[in-house]
Design an enzyme around this catalytic site. Structure first.
Site, PDB file in Angstrom:
ATOM      1  N   CYS A 123       0.807  -1.229   0.000  1.00  0.00           N
ATOM      2  CA  CYS A 123       0.000   0.000   0.000  1.00  0.00           C
ATOM      3  C   CYS A 123       0.838   1.276   0.000  1.00  0.00           C
ATOM      4  O   CYS A 123       0.303   2.358  -0.250  1.00  0.00           O
ATOM      5  CB  CYS A 123      -0.981   0.006   1.162  1.00  0.00           C
ATOM      6  SG  CYS A 123      -0.213  -0.121   2.772  1.00  0.00           S
ATOM      7  N   HIS A 217      -1.381   7.418   3.110  1.00  0.00           N
ATOM      8  CA  HIS A 217       0.065   7.349   3.287  1.00  0.00           C
ATOM      9  C   HIS A 217       0.694   8.548   2.570  1.00  0.00           C
ATOM     10  O   HIS A 217       0.558   8.702   1.355  1.00  0.00           O
ATOM     11  CB  HIS A 217       0.620   6.041   2.706  1.00  0.00           C
ATOM     12  CG  HIS A 217       0.262   4.825   3.510  1.00  0.00           C
ATOM     13  ND1 HIS A 217      -0.408   4.866   4.712  1.00  0.00           N
ATOM     14  CD2 HIS A 217       0.507   3.495   3.281  1.00  0.00           C
ATOM     15  CE1 HIS A 217      -0.553   3.639   5.184  1.00  0.00           C
ATOM     16  NE2 HIS A 217      -0.022   2.792   4.332  1.00  0.00           N
TER      17      HIS A 217
END
Lengths: 324, 324, 324, 324
Positions: A123, A217
């Site tokens: 991810c 993120h």
């Protein structure tokens, strides 16, 4: 594609954080119909609503999922008509089950079954690769130094204890740096029938941190290009990037795969993670790096673009190309 | 040094976050006696306790400070016997007042006054420089790439609105990256009588982020050494580092200026910021960098080591060397 | 009491959040010497430092504890000379082990063993009872309505997942409201030899919430007194409260058991939880309640006063009265 | 109602937190067209996008608002065709401007102008009143004790400094408790032509806390009914509540004004604040109170239902009844 002809799909690891994102994103999907939810053996046979607590803010458990009986997380437990199994399994159990699933898929294929297992890429690597891809294509790419500020949802559920992260930043996520380094090279590499994957000739160095954000993120990257480019050329490469999902207008493809923001303080985790319904990657702060060529900031939604949404888009791409 | 002969000192910008740290750290200081607090003109003449709200968790406003009358933030407003004025002024007003103060100090000096103004270095550059210094001495240093995760207290008070940072990470702190880059070169450089400062021949590239932590700047660094060194040699350089404050056993010097932790997930902001009463810098995660020589993580307390505590230690050093 | 004559004590449940508080508070305790740490069977025989990760910010695992071998959480596994076993066991396992321990203690007593098990009262009821006790004594107490804002450490470790509490408040803590209601009546009640406990004739109604704070339970109380009292009388009752631990100057007794702050916005969780090294309870905002007599806010440190510190103080009281 | 005939509206205090909510909620509103944005004098004449930074996560500044010129926050500065001015002014400036605006409106009315100023009720009292209204109607209501856990957005922007609230809970919001007590009585009271408002004969006692959540005020209430009711009857009163906005199917009315959740740990701030697009109020945890009749938890979105959304719904109601 008519609703009655939607492709039956399943989610493996349906009770976890990413599993729930799959369920949410598959609600009313025009091509896929969620027909099976697989989870831990001990839940087998019970309705999903009985074994799972919905944890995604701003939405409710879809009724169609709530009433599905949970099956064991073994491919042979899935209904025979399932064509795609999305895996939301955590890394530590994924290996075995996914290998097993691949074997089963292989067997079924031998008997004419066209099923597939779709797994997630890392991810953090996913949005990084999206930001790098058009630069690699246009200017060549030699080195990538990246420091991440990753959201707690990346650790799954229950994942990170609150006592560990409130008023804290943790400069360590087990195995993550290696994954970012190797998967980035792999995804920017090539694949050839018979030869398999060849890594891109690229050096990647990652430092991964956990911070107190729910989703998204954020990554600070510094890159060395093979041939020089002006800031304007780099931004143009991002803004003109139209990969296949956009060209094919796939259902989960955001209008813009990549967004460049010109404000000095963007992207920010909270403000930009939901861009393109969580499927776009946002860049900003492009400037010269005194050590490598350029530095910039990028942000991607880790459980959507970096996990469930990315997998669904991959499945859509496979379907649209007749691979599934 | 006897209590009765303690050196009279003042704090400029006494109501702010760093100002309060000065007051806290000067409580019961063996060498310095806090005799004057300077703040905004509008508070002039009132007792400190009336104009300031104490904001540091875990401590109360020292009674000796509470009753001090606030004077204007102009050096001529300070009592004549003040020998050291610690500046906790925010950058945007510091320049003018500090220059003015230096001028005053100059004038007073001409009349025989030995007073000094002590200002802070940048709170992110300070711990970075401490981590780099022994490596520069032992192996030479060519390049430093650093990405910071900085605490909210670095923005002062009221500073960062809570709505901006809760569930967020912000990849931008105005002017900070330039400061980290230039002050790091300057502090690792040399100073010669008549010549002034010469920057270290070093390339520094910084990316600065704000995260939701109260105190403590965490920094992910990647460095290129001039001559190769093993991890053991680097760690030894850190652990054997005994700069002057330690050798002179100055009151504010922690036992260890630099701490290296071997756990895979340290330093962490919350767990390590108070090491050495906030005066030590903690390193960890030293490993080879595929692009430069090594990468590692470091952490320093921004309002103690990076600001008030660092300035007090500097003052102690000056006093011990007879410069003040 | 000389160091060599310190009383040998053990901690049951030594790896958890409260267990670590016990270890921290027993470091250098003048009366007690920590000689045994009991934890999960699977850790048996290994050094504490090998099986436990230290999680308390601002301190390190005491070396004396680090090298102690972990024993099973069964009283017969404790060294024979242990006189006091402090229980930091979570509720769900505490019942069985503690009952077992009491039985063992009973047996040992029959053979002349004077050991004791000290368990914690509920961590929300404890500070509430401390605030109420002097009012009950001075004015009589009929009704208590309390709404709590409790810290995440109250849920132990790993306890509350970060994904559940970041940017959230949860109005539910399993079993807590019943405990606050019943333990408050019990602790404010009476105990007579032969008759056991009699609850105070008091109605208590509690609503318990979890909020994103690390330590410190904040409680908003509204009370009905039996006889009227002025605000000044109530505050005086708090400020003049000198229970036995203070009168006996026990090692863990803070100077003031109860603190009343006059600022309009105190106590605050962050600013007041460490008052009296976490052993004082702080009150504030006393004002008339339009429904009951008065309302006010109180705050206590849940893992110190409400758990480990409170138990150690109880043990000190027992020792000073010759009960142990 | 056709787009071309939408009612021209303005927002006063357009750069603040609530002002931005108004702008977001008025984007594509079927009845209202945003034609003017009023803010601080110093911004006068510049485009909204130049003077305001968009702060709402998950959305962008609407283009139609971005290009509007900012006018002074004085009613006479508004375009003459504005029929409704929504006030998002902070309390401390609202009084003067709103009174002024009302006077202007009065004057214009005398010349035939049908304009109106719509102001917000208190953001904590609003959801409380919504939860209480059907109970008051069905069973009579005598006493309400409420303790709130309020989100940081309630303090506006920049509002609460992050250093004040991270890892903290603050049991004080200036003036809020008085507002909750008086506005609740007022809103549950009656209004008669010529007589004005009469408060409901009700005692309300409030304690207000600030916690580290972005949006959503959670409230723990305890109430005394005039006539007894079973839990089932209370829940039915909530679930069957169909006030005018729902009956009239107003554009901003959520399907359900009130939602009762049966899970033991709901409503939670994060999970339930967006129910009904932030316009529903969610209740849960209904149980007998040992002191009053019942206790329960309620939650409302403070900047939507408790502010901008509530005002827009009020305006819709006025329009649908021909009052505007």
């Amino acid at each position: 594609m008519h609703a009655q002809s939607r492709i039956p799909v399943a989610v493996l690891g349906a009770t976890g954080m990413v599993g729930q994102r799959f369920i949410e994103l598959l609600r009313d999907h025009p091509w896929f119909e969620l027909v099976a939810l697989a989870a831990s053996d001990r839940h087998e046979g019970r309705a999903y609503a009985e074994v799972a607590k919905w944890r995604l803010p701003g939405s409710e458990m879809p009724i169609s999922a709530a009433t599905l009986p949970v099956v064991a997380c073994q491919p042979e437990a899935l209904p025979a008509d399932v064509k795609i199994a999305f895996s939301a399994l955590p890394t530590e159990v994924a290996g075995e089950v996914e290998a097993h699933a691949a074997a089963i898929a292989q067997q079924r294929k031998q008997r004419g079954w066209p099923g597939s297992i779709i797994t997630n890429a890392n991810c953090s690597a996913t949005p990084l690769v999206m930001a790098l891809k058009p630069l690699q294509q246009a200017f060549g790419l030699r080195k990538v130094m990246v420091t991440t500020l990753q959201a707690i949802s990346g650790a799954g559920y229950p994942g990170l204890p609150s006592y560990d992260i409130l008023d804290n930043a943790i400069p360590y996520i087990g195995g993550e740096e290696q994954k970012v380094e190797s998967e980035t090279r792999k995804m920017l590499g090539t694949w050839e029938e018979g030869q398999g994957f060849t890594d891109a000739p690229l050096v990647v160095s990652a430092q991964c941190n956990r911070v107190a954000t729910r989703e998204g993120h954020l990554e600070c990257a510094s890159i060395e290009l093979a041939s020089d480019a002006s800031p304007e050329e780099i931004i143009a490469a991002w803004q003109n990037y139209r990969p296949e999902p956009q060209r094919l207008k796939l259902p989960s493809a955001p209008e813009q795969a990549l967004i460049y923001r010109t404000e000095p303080d963007r992207p920010q985790t909270l403000l930009d993670r939901d861009a393109g319904h969580g499927m776009s990657v946002t860049m900003g702060r492009l400037r010269r790096c005194p050590i490598l060529s350029y530095k910039f900031v990028l942000l991607g939604h880790n459980t959507i673009r970096g996990a469930a949404g990315g997998s669904i888009l991959n499945a859509e791409l496979c379907v649209s190309k007749g691979l599934i």
